[in-house]
Design a protein around this motif. Structure first.
Motif, PDB file in Angstrom:
ATOM      1  N   PRO A 121       0.811  -1.228   0.000  1.00 25.74           N
ATOM      2  CA  PRO A 121       0.000   0.000   0.000  1.00 25.74           C
ATOM      3  C   PRO A 121       0.848   1.283   0.000  1.00 25.74           C
ATOM      4  O   PRO A 121       0.546   2.226  -0.731  1.00 25.74           O
ATOM      5  N   GLN A 122       1.921   1.295   0.783  1.00 28.88           N
ATOM      6  CA  GLN A 122       2.795   2.474   0.812  1.00 28.88           C
ATOM      7  C   GLN A 122       3.521   2.632  -0.522  1.00 28.88           C
ATOM      8  O   GLN A 122       3.696   3.744  -1.010  1.00 28.88           O
ATOM      9  N   MET A 123       3.928   1.536  -1.118  1.00 23.51           N
ATOM     10  CA  MET A 123       4.593   1.601  -2.423  1.00 23.51           C
ATOM     11  C   MET A 123       3.666   2.205  -3.470  1.00 23.51           C
ATOM     12  O   MET A 123       4.097   3.016  -4.293  1.00 23.51           O
ATOM     13  N   GLU A 124       2.400   1.826  -3.446  1.00 27.62           N
ATOM     14  CA  GLU A 124       1.437   2.393  -4.390  1.00 27.62           C
ATOM     15  C   GLU A 124       1.307   3.906  -4.184  1.00 27.62           C
ATOM     16  O   GLU A 124       1.217   4.656  -5.161  1.00 27.62           O
ATOM     17  N   ARG A 125       1.306   4.354  -2.937  1.00 27.12           N
ATOM     18  CA  ARG A 125       1.235   5.801  -2.665  1.00 27.12           C
ATOM     19  C   ARG A 125       2.479   6.510  -3.194  1.00 27.12           C
ATOM     20  O   ARG A 125       2.394   7.623  -3.739  1.00 27.12           O
ATOM     21  N   ILE A 126       3.632   5.883  -3.056  1.00 30.40           N
ATOM     22  CA  ILE A 126       4.872   6.492  -3.562  1.00 30.40           C
ATOM     23  C   ILE A 126       4.843   6.553  -5.083  1.00 30.40           C
ATOM     24  O   ILE A 126       5.236   7.570  -5.676  1.00 30.40           O
ATOM     25  N   TYR A 127       4.353   5.504  -5.742  1.00 32.79           N
ATOM     26  CA  TYR A 127       4.249   5.563  -7.202  1.00 32.79           C
ATOM     27  C   TYR A 127       3.265   6.649  -7.639  1.00 32.79           C
ATOM     28  O   TYR A 127       3.501   7.351  -8.628  1.00 32.79           O
ATOM     29  N   GLU A 128       2.180   6.829  -6.902  1.00 33.15           N
ATOM     30  CA  GLU A 128       1.228   7.899  -7.219  1.00 33.15           C
ATOM     31  C   GLU A 128       1.908   9.261  -7.087  1.00 33.15           C
ATOM     32  O   GLU A 128       1.752  10.127  -7.960  1.00 33.15           O
ATOM     33  N   VAL A 172       3.885  -4.439  -9.806  1.00 33.66           N
ATOM     34  CA  VAL A 172       4.499  -4.153  -8.509  1.00 33.66           C
ATOM     35  C   VAL A 172       4.416  -5.392  -7.612  1.00 33.66           C
ATOM     36  O   VAL A 172       5.398  -5.781  -6.966  1.00 33.66           O
ATOM     37  N   LYS A 173       3.264  -6.037  -7.593  1.00 32.35           N
ATOM     38  CA  LYS A 173       3.107  -7.250  -6.780  1.00 32.35           C
ATOM     39  C   LYS A 173       4.035  -8.359  -7.266  1.00 32.35           C
ATOM     40  O   LYS A 173       4.617  -9.091  -6.464  1.00 32.35           O
ATOM     41  N   ASP A 174       4.193  -8.483  -8.584  1.00 32.18           N
ATOM     42  CA  ASP A 174       5.098  -9.483  -9.142  1.00 32.18           C
ATOM     43  C   ASP A 174       6.543  -9.177  -8.743  1.00 32.18           C
ATOM     44  O   ASP A 174       7.317 -10.087  -8.427  1.00 32.18           O
ATOM     45  N   ASP A 175       6.913  -7.896  -8.746  1.00 29.97           N
ATOM     46  CA  ASP A 175       8.255  -7.505  -8.286  1.00 29.97           C
ATOM     47  C   ASP A 175       8.471  -7.935  -6.839  1.00 29.97           C
ATOM     48  O   ASP A 175       9.538  -8.434  -6.481  1.00 29.97           O
ATOM     49  N   ILE A 176       7.452  -7.758  -6.007  1.00 29.06           N
ATOM     50  CA  ILE A 176       7.562  -8.124  -4.591  1.00 29.06           C
ATOM     51  C   ILE A 176       7.706  -9.640  -4.454  1.00 29.06           C
ATOM     52  O   ILE A 176       8.633 -10.131  -3.789  1.00 29.06           O
ATOM     53  N   VAL A 177       6.820 -10.377  -5.079  1.00 30.61           N
ATOM     54  CA  VAL A 177       6.813 -11.837  -4.965  1.00 30.61           C
ATOM     55  C   VAL A 177       8.130 -12.438  -5.462  1.00 30.61           C
ATOM     56  O   VAL A 177       8.642 -13.399  -4.893  1.00 30.61           O
ATOM     57  N   ASN A 178       8.692 -11.866  -6.510  1.00 29.60           N
ATOM     58  CA  ASN A 178       9.925 -12.387  -7.106  1.00 29.60           C
ATOM     59  C   ASN A 178      11.190 -11.717  -6.574  1.00 29.60           C
ATOM     60  O   ASN A 178      12.251 -11.842  -7.183  1.00 29.60           O
ATOM     61  N   ALA A 180      11.967   7.024  11.475  1.00 31.61           N
ATOM     62  CA  ALA A 180      11.596   8.372  11.892  1.00 31.61           C
ATOM     63  C   ALA A 180      10.556   8.221  12.993  1.00 31.61           C
ATOM     64  O   ALA A 180       9.561   7.504  12.814  1.00 31.61           O
ATOM     65  N   ASN A 181      10.797   8.861  14.108  1.00 30.45           N
ATOM     66  CA  ASN A 181       9.878   8.759  15.253  1.00 30.45           C
ATOM     67  C   ASN A 181       9.627   7.307  15.641  1.00 30.45           C
ATOM     68  O   ASN A 181       8.506   6.919  15.966  1.00 30.45           O
ATOM     69  N   GLY A 182      10.694   6.495  15.556  1.00 29.08           N
ATOM     70  CA  GLY A 182      10.601   5.109  15.972  1.00 29.08           C
ATOM     71  C   GLY A 182       9.927   4.175  14.994  1.00 29.08           C
ATOM     72  O   GLY A 182       9.783   2.990  15.268  1.00 29.08           O
ATOM     73  N   LYS A 183       9.499   4.699  13.834  1.00 25.13           N
ATOM     74  CA  LYS A 183       8.816   3.862  12.840  1.00 25.13           C
ATOM     75  C   LYS A 183       9.624   3.846  11.544  1.00 25.13           C
ATOM     76  O   LYS A 183      10.181   4.858  11.143  1.00 25.13           O
ATOM     77  N   GLU A 184       9.633   2.675  10.907  1.00 26.20           N
ATOM     78  CA  GLU A 184      10.293   2.586   9.618  1.00 26.20           C
ATOM     79  C   GLU A 184       9.483   3.336   8.566  1.00 26.20           C
ATOM     80  O   GLU A 184       8.256   3.292   8.577  1.00 26.20           O
ATOM     81  N   ARG A 185      10.187   3.999   7.677  1.00 25.83           N
ATOM     82  CA  ARG A 185       9.515   4.646   6.545  1.00 25.83           C
ATOM     83  C   ARG A 185      10.291   4.345   5.273  1.00 25.83           C
ATOM     84  O   ARG A 185      11.518   4.179   5.294  1.00 25.83           O
ATOM     85  N   ILE A 186       9.563   4.268   4.180  1.00 24.47           N
ATOM     86  CA  ILE A 186      10.164   4.026   2.869  1.00 24.47           C
ATOM     87  C   ILE A 186      10.573   5.371   2.277  1.00 24.47           C
ATOM     88  O   ILE A 186       9.754   6.284   2.163  1.00 24.47           O
TER      89      ILE A 186
END
Length: 174
Positions: free
Chosen positions: A18-25, A50-56, A66-72
């Motif tokens: 979901p975050q990757m889709e927001r970054i592509y947008e 994108v899903k195929d890239d992830i799976v493979n 940042a603030n204790g949370k990972e961010r892309i």
């Protein structure tokens, strides 16, 4: 600009999708605002790609905390092996050695030079890297030339019917 300390690369998982889709947008909107509305249009990359890239295990992420949370910070597809799109080039590649291809690179826009950091990481780990970009994508052309890539010629995308011409680049760490 934030320091690179704490940044790392990792493979994307479906939890990241979901975050990757927001970054592509975000990247599509930025390209359109900067005179490059057709490279990715409104739908590229398609969700199934994108899903195929992830799976493979081709989808790579540059992350920090940042603030204790990972961010892309940025993402890209790192594709080993011969890319069929690069078989025919109007021009010439630097060599015929094994290479990896960077595709679908996008920055989240939260730190400067994130795309450059991805490209430099690929060069460090793989040595021989090819990439292409749209003739209207002046920002990526600048990043590639400033990272020492040579402009090798023009290629034609195989998965589209229109707007298929791309400028091909390569850098080989000898």
């Amino acid at each position: 600009m934030q320091e690179t300390a704490g940044r790392r690369f990792r493979h994307a998982t479906m939890r990241d999708y979901p975050q990757m889709e927001r970054i592509y947008e975000h990247a599509r909107e930025l390209m359109a605002r900067n005179g490059n509305p057709t490279q990715w249009g409104h739908t590229f990359p398609r969700p199934e790609v994108v899903k195929d890239d992830i799976v493979n295990h081709r989808a790579m992420l540059l992350v920090d905390k940042a603030n204790g949370k990972e961010r892309i910070l940025a993402q890209f597809a790192l594709c080993p092996g011969e890319d069929p799109t690069y078989k025919h080039i109007e021009g010439a590649w630097l060599d015929d050695d094994a290479y990896v291809t960077i595709h679908r690179i996008a920055s989240a826009g939260v730190v400067r030079h994130a795309a450059r950091e991805c490209i430099e990481w690929a060069l460090k780990h793989y040595g021989n890297v090819r990439v292409d970009t749209h003739p209207n994508n002046k920002a990526m052309q600048h990043v590639l030339t400033s990272c020492g890539f040579a402009r090798c010629g023009l290629i034609q995308l195989l998965d589209r019917d229109t707007d298929t011409t791309r400028i091909a680049y390569q850098r080989h760490e000898w």
